[in-house]
Design a protein around this motif. Structure first.
Motif, PDB file in Angstrom:
ATOM      1  N   VAL A 196       0.835  -1.208   0.000  1.00  0.00           N
ATOM      2  CA  VAL A 196       0.000   0.000   0.000  1.00  0.00           C
ATOM      3  C   VAL A 196       0.867   1.255   0.000  1.00  0.00           C
ATOM      4  O   VAL A 196       0.610   2.220  -0.741  1.00  0.00           O
ATOM      5  CB  VAL A 196      -0.946  -0.011   1.216  1.00  0.00           C
ATOM      6  CG1 VAL A 196      -1.658   1.337   1.354  1.00  0.00           C
ATOM      7  CG2 VAL A 196      -1.960  -1.131   1.082  1.00  0.00           C
ATOM      8  N   LEU A 197       1.929   1.264   0.816  1.00  0.00           N
ATOM      9  CA  LEU A 197       2.815   2.427   0.862  1.00  0.00           C
ATOM     10  C   LEU A 197       3.535   2.631  -0.469  1.00  0.00           C
ATOM     11  O   LEU A 197       3.717   3.767  -0.928  1.00  0.00           O
ATOM     12  CB  LEU A 197       3.829   2.261   1.994  1.00  0.00           C
ATOM     13  CG  LEU A 197       3.264   2.321   3.420  1.00  0.00           C
ATOM     14  CD1 LEU A 197       4.356   2.032   4.438  1.00  0.00           C
ATOM     15  CD2 LEU A 197       2.623   3.677   3.694  1.00  0.00           C
ATOM     16  N   ALA A 198       3.959   1.525  -1.085  1.00  0.00           N
ATOM     17  CA  ALA A 198       4.641   1.644  -2.373  1.00  0.00           C
ATOM     18  C   ALA A 198       3.714   2.207  -3.442  1.00  0.00           C
ATOM     19  O   ALA A 198       4.114   3.065  -4.246  1.00  0.00           O
ATOM     20  CB  ALA A 198       5.178   0.281  -2.796  1.00  0.00           C
ATOM     21  N   LEU A 199       2.476   1.734  -3.455  1.00  0.00           N
ATOM     22  CA  LEU A 199       1.514   2.264  -4.422  1.00  0.00           C
ATOM     23  C   LEU A 199       1.184   3.722  -4.117  1.00  0.00           C
ATOM     24  O   LEU A 199       0.977   4.535  -5.026  1.00  0.00           O
ATOM     25  CB  LEU A 199       0.239   1.418  -4.405  1.00  0.00           C
ATOM     26  CG  LEU A 199       0.388  -0.031  -4.902  1.00  0.00           C
ATOM     27  CD1 LEU A 199      -0.920  -0.790  -4.733  1.00  0.00           C
ATOM     28  CD2 LEU A 199       0.828  -0.050  -6.361  1.00  0.00           C
ATOM     29  N   GLY A 200       1.136   4.063  -2.823  1.00  0.00           N
ATOM     30  CA  GLY A 200       0.838   5.442  -2.450  1.00  0.00           C
ATOM     31  C   GLY A 200       1.913   6.408  -2.900  1.00  0.00           C
ATOM     32  O   GLY A 200       1.620   7.544  -3.299  1.00  0.00           O
ATOM     33  N   SER A 203       1.416   7.511  -6.376  1.00  0.00           N
ATOM     34  CA  SER A 203       0.178   8.234  -6.663  1.00  0.00           C
ATOM     35  C   SER A 203       0.484   9.678  -7.070  1.00  0.00           C
ATOM     36  O   SER A 203       1.458  10.286  -6.623  1.00  0.00           O
ATOM     37  CB  SER A 203      -0.731   8.213  -5.433  1.00  0.00           C
ATOM     38  OG  SER A 203      -1.880   9.006  -5.653  1.00  0.00           O
ATOM     39  N   LYS A 204      -0.377  10.234  -7.902  1.00  0.00           N
ATOM     40  CA  LYS A 204      -0.235  11.621  -8.335  1.00  0.00           C
ATOM     41  C   LYS A 204      -0.972  12.584  -7.413  1.00  0.00           C
ATOM     42  O   LYS A 204      -0.915  13.802  -7.618  1.00  0.00           O
ATOM     43  CB  LYS A 204      -0.763  11.767  -9.768  1.00  0.00           C
ATOM     44  CG  LYS A 204       0.039  10.959 -10.789  1.00  0.00           C
ATOM     45  CD  LYS A 204      -0.506  11.158 -12.191  1.00  0.00           C
ATOM     46  CE  LYS A 204       0.319  10.363 -13.204  1.00  0.00           C
ATOM     47  NZ  LYS A 204      -0.200  10.536 -14.592  1.00  0.00           N
ATOM     48  N   LYS A 209       0.663  11.053  -1.465  1.00  0.00           N
ATOM     49  CA  LYS A 209       2.120  10.970  -1.476  1.00  0.00           C
ATOM     50  C   LYS A 209       2.706  11.485  -0.170  1.00  0.00           C
ATOM     51  O   LYS A 209       3.710  10.968   0.323  1.00  0.00           O
ATOM     52  CB  LYS A 209       2.681  11.758  -2.658  1.00  0.00           C
ATOM     53  CG  LYS A 209       2.305  11.178  -4.018  1.00  0.00           C
ATOM     54  CD  LYS A 209       3.013  11.900  -5.140  1.00  0.00           C
ATOM     55  CE  LYS A 209       4.500  11.629  -5.098  1.00  0.00           C
ATOM     56  NZ  LYS A 209       5.196  12.194  -6.273  1.00  0.00           N
ATOM     57  N   MET A 210       2.089  12.498   0.412  1.00  0.00           N
ATOM     58  CA  MET A 210       2.592  13.045   1.666  1.00  0.00           C
ATOM     59  C   MET A 210       2.405  12.045   2.810  1.00  0.00           C
ATOM     60  O   MET A 210       3.273  11.889   3.664  1.00  0.00           O
ATOM     61  CB  MET A 210       1.875  14.353   1.988  1.00  0.00           C
ATOM     62  CG  MET A 210       2.353  15.023   3.277  1.00  0.00           C
ATOM     63  SD  MET A 210       1.483  16.571   3.587  1.00  0.00           S
ATOM     64  CE  MET A 210      -0.190  15.950   3.830  1.00  0.00           C
TER      65      MET A 210
END
Length: 212
Positions: A196-200, A203-204, A209-210
């Motif tokens: 989940v963190l890697a996909l986040g 993210s655009k 992302k923050m």
């Protein structure tokens, strides 16, 4: 139109034949894996020599000269060390392993509560085995229970403090069984969280992302 000559075309399936005798059996395996080349032969000879040197001593230490029973350390100590064994004795002290087996497996986890990690281990095996057998149906449900429900259940069961279970402080956790359980829970939780963190991070959306 030119006609095709079928004189040389087989009209029946050929019967399956077994492999040549030189290509099957223990002898073929040895030739293929142990003495296929000069280097393999040398390594095989070295391995046989090492096993012949080590194995008899290991068997003697672990079984023949081992001390299987005993009430205290004197049973596994030589006379010079204050024990009952003759000087120069060398053998495995299985009496110590037997006396400390519970501590090896559970650490300082309360004796009356050791059924909890045992139950977790049983559930772990009961859910893992069907996942490893291809013909067992309902792999999806099994995977959800194994990777989703079991870690949560194991953590709650080991910690206690709910459903009438006594709370067990984490400094008391230890031993092989409890350590393996904690490792499994950590992996099961960290893997999806890491995905989940890697996909986040990809993210655009600035907020996502923050947070990731």
């Amino acid at each position: 139109m030119q006609e095709h000559d079928l004189s040389f075309v087989r009209v029946e399936m050929a019967l399956a034949q077994s492999a040549p005798a030189s290509e099957r059996g223990l002898g073929a395996w040895v030739r293929k894996n142990l003495i296929a080349s000069t280097g393999d032969t040398i390594l095989t000879i070295i391995g046989i020599v090492l096993v012949a040197m080590i194995l008899p001593q290991l068997i003697s230490w672990a079984f023949i000269n081992a001390q299987w029973t005993g009430a205290d350390r004197t049973f596994c100590a030589t006379a010079a060390q204050g024990g009952i064994q003759p000087d120069g004795w060398s053998g495995a002290c299985w009496a110590f392993v037997n006396a400390k087996f519970g501590q090896f497996m559970f650490g300082r986890y309360p004796i009356d509560e050791r059924w909890r990690p045992i139950l977790v281990a049983i559930l772990f095996a009961a859910l893992l085995v069907p996942l490893l057998i291809p013909k067992v149906p309902r792999k999806g449900l099994n995977a959800i229970l194994f990777f989703g429900a079991l870690p949560i259940f194991a953590f709650i069961l080991l910690v206690g403090g709910v459903f009438g279970l006594p709370h067990v402080e984490t400094p008391l956790w230890g031993g092989l069984l409890v350590t393996l359980t904690l490792s499994f829970v950590g992996i099961a939780v960290s893997l999806p969280l890491g995905i989940v963190l890697a996909l986040g991070r990809r993210s655009k959306m600035p907020i996502v992302k923050m947070l990731c």
